[in-house]
Design a protein around this motif. Structure first.
Motif, short mmCIF file in Angstrom:
data_model
loop_
_atom_site.label_atom_id
_atom_site.label_comp_id
_atom_site.label_asym_id
_atom_site.label_seq_id
_atom_site.Cartn_x
_atom_site.Cartn_y
_atom_site.Cartn_z
N PHE A 80 0.96 -1.40 -0.25
CA PHE A 80 0.03 0.14 -0.11
C PHE A 80 1.17 1.15 -0.13
N ILE A 81 0.85 2.13 -0.94
CA ILE A 81 2.14 3.17 -1.39
C ILE A 81 1.27 4.67 -1.37
N TYR A 82 1.69 5.66 -0.40
CA TYR A 82 0.85 6.80 -1.24
C TYR A 82 2.75 7.89 -0.68
N THR A 103 2.37 12.83 -7.23
CA THR A 103 1.08 12.99 -5.30
C THR A 103 -0.16 12.49 -4.74
N ASN A 104 -0.07 12.18 -3.33
CA ASN A 104 -1.41 11.95 -2.88
C ASN A 104 -2.29 11.00 -3.99
N GLN A 105 -1.45 9.89 -4.30
CA GLN A 105 -2.46 9.32 -5.11
C GLN A 105 -1.93 7.70 -4.33
N ASN A 106 -3.52 7.03 -3.91
CA ASN A 106 -3.25 5.68 -3.49
C ASN A 106 -2.89 4.70 -4.68
N VAL A 107 -1.95 4.13 -4.37
CA VAL A 107 -1.75 2.55 -4.75
C VAL A 107 -1.87 1.91 -4.16
N ILE A 108 -1.79 0.00 -4.57
CA ILE A 108 -2.25 -1.14 -3.85
C ILE A 108 -1.58 -1.65 -5.10
N LEU A 206 -3.56 3.04 6.40
CA LEU A 206 -4.25 1.39 5.88
C LEU A 206 -5.65 2.01 5.86
N GLY A 207 -6.36 1.82 6.18
CA GLY A 207 -7.68 1.96 6.21
C GLY A 207 -8.48 2.67 5.05
N SER A 208 -7.30 4.44 4.83
CA SER A 208 -8.19 5.85 3.95
C SER A 208 -8.03 5.07 2.49
N GLN A 209 -6.37 3.64 2.17
CA GLN A 209 -6.35 3.69 1.40
C GLN A 209 -7.61 2.57 0.83
#
Length: 482
Positions: A80-82, A103-108, A206-209
């Protein structure tokens, strides 16, 4: 290019520290490297919450493009990358082109079997990145409530995301995750509250992503905290810590902060990952553990000092948290081979002369060499800062004598705790002031006032002292004199 083998995450960080020629510090379930050299400037940290859940954070600015590969063995974790600041490039082994992580991108990302990653960090860009690694096959065996909740969340994710195969989710830009991720990256505290902030930030990042992945939309949740409320709740965390010896009600915290109780409860859950009541109980147990490690107080006295009048209830709570009774925990600590660290600051007597400093150093070095104590002493702008390392009982006995010394006053304990190794392994007592560095061999090296000013910059907060100052001093001591 650096090739990082997939081993324990803490050891991976050690591999990176060798590449960056960085200072490496490992403490139980966490590690950190710091560098300020030809490679750039910054720090990289790793925190292992429990088996199967590890966080790594980057806060760096590099002088040159940095490429590294990360080889996976067996079933790779899900990443989980941010990015809070900057951007970087990623691809799996065998792919032709890199994918930019903004920037500010949720990546899994999931790596699958025997896969690896290729990563490129650009030069001259401020990078703040949080990465959370989840390995469900590891934490399924962990008897931890949070591990069980995460396992359920991962099962939900697996319904639309194949975790054991190479898959990617490059989500929308979601600034809401930033406040949790930034807190995780920038938190440098090593005390009890610092650990709780880190773990709360991990769970909420983690929860936000996961929420971002599930909803696939960009609107910011109304449950997220404003910067103003975030600051108020952090101050309440300090207030609770300072008043842990007595009963604290939510109404008292609401009145002090100006935040309604219902919103305050949501804020604590968002920031710390648990309710106010659970946080207070956990702080009490962490404080009790510190006191068992670093003081000679009886278990009854410790129970009262953390606000619990019933010794049997205190023992039961401690066993629930740490799996061992307080008496057994203390016995194991006392007989362990771990190093005890104590640091303090004090105000120097205005009549102090150079001969007094020389006498302090002579006495310290003779005593410390005989009792296997190491450390460093700083005399700066009328204050002393000192760190001592060694056997717990011996260090505490020495500190009693130091506290009574008339050559200083207003002695404030900054930090006590156990660690696996020494910081100043080769120094029975290194010494620095505005003019001189005196290493253990007695050779005097020059030190400009401005140089020491830079080292001491930003150390008004006592908690920061134990985290940053001694790493800076060790780096300076290891630098050859001009």
């Amino acid at each position: 290019m650096l090739h990082v083998e997939r081993k324990d995450e803490l050891e991976q960080l050690r591999q990176m520290s060798n590449f960056f020629n960085a200072k490496f510090d490992k403490r139980y379930n966490s590690a950190r490297l710091d560098f300020d050299n030809e490679h750039g400037k910054g720090y990289i940290a790793t925190y292992k919450m429990f088996p199967g859940l590890v966080a790594k954070t980057y806060n760096v600015k590099l002088t040159r493009e940095f490429k590294f590969t990360k080889k996976e063995k067996g079933i790779a974790p899900t990443y989980f990358i941010y990015c809070v600041k900057g951007h970087y490039m990623h691809k799996f082994y065998g792919e032709q082109s890199y994918k930019k992580i903004y920037t500010n991108q949720n990546v899994i990302l999931s790596g699958g079997l025997d896969k690896g990653h290729e990563i490129v960090f650009p030069p001259e860009i401020d990078l703040q990145i949080s990465l959370i690694f989840l390995s469900p096959e590891k934490f399924r065996k962990v008897h931890h409530k949070k591990a069980k909740r995460i396992e359920v969340a991962m099962q939900d994710l697996a319904k639309v995301f194949t975790l054991d195969k190479k898959e990617k989710y490059f989500g929308e830009i979601d600034p809401g995750t930033a406040e949790f991720s930034r807190l995780l990256i920038e938190n440098k505290r090593l005390d009890t509250l610092g650990v709780i902030i880190t773990e709360g930030a991990i769970l909420n990042t983690l929860g936000s992503q996961l929420t971002n992945h599930e909803k696939r939309k960009t609107e910011k949740s109304s449950a997220l905290l404003s910067n103003d409320n975030l600051d108020k709740i952090l101050q309440l965390g300090e207030y609770i810590k300072e008043h842990i010896y007595r009963k604290i009600k939510i109404e008292e915290l609401a009145e002090k902060s100006g935040i309604y109780p219902k919103k305050l409860q949501k804020g604590f859950n968002a920031l710390f990952g648990e309710s106010i009541a659970n946080l207070i109980q956990r702080l009490r147990m962490e404080k009790a553990k510190e006191l068992l490690q670093s003081t000679e107080l009886s278990i009854s006295e410790i129970s009262y000092s953390v606000g619990i009048s019933s010794l049997s209830y205190f023992s039961r709570l401690f066993q629930e948290h740490y799996g061992v009774l307080p008496s057994n925990y203390r016995a194991n600590v006392d007989t362990s081979s771990l190093i005890f660290e104590l640091s303090y600051r004090s105000k120097a007597n205005s009549q102090l002369q150079n001969s007094d400093i020389e006498a302090i150093l002579d006495t310290s070095r003779n005593h410390n060499a005989q009792h296997q104590i190491t450390g460093a002493l700083i005399h700066f702008k009328g204050e002393f800062f000192q760190l001592l390392e060694g056997n717990k009982e011996v260090v505490l006995q020495l500190f009693k004598k130091i506290r009574a010394d008339k050559r200083h006053y207003d002695v404030k304990l900054v930090y006590t705790g156990l660690k696996p190794s020494r910081i100043f392994n080769d120094w029975s007592m290194a010494y620095l002031d505005n003019k001189y560095i005196i290493p253990p061999n007695g050779a005097v090296g020059s030190l400009s006032t401005s140089h020491l000013d830079r080292i001491m910059d930003g150390l008004e907060d006592q908690e920061i002292l134990s985290d940053i100052l001694w790493r800076r001093i060790l780096t300076l001591l290891n630098t050859p004199a001009a």
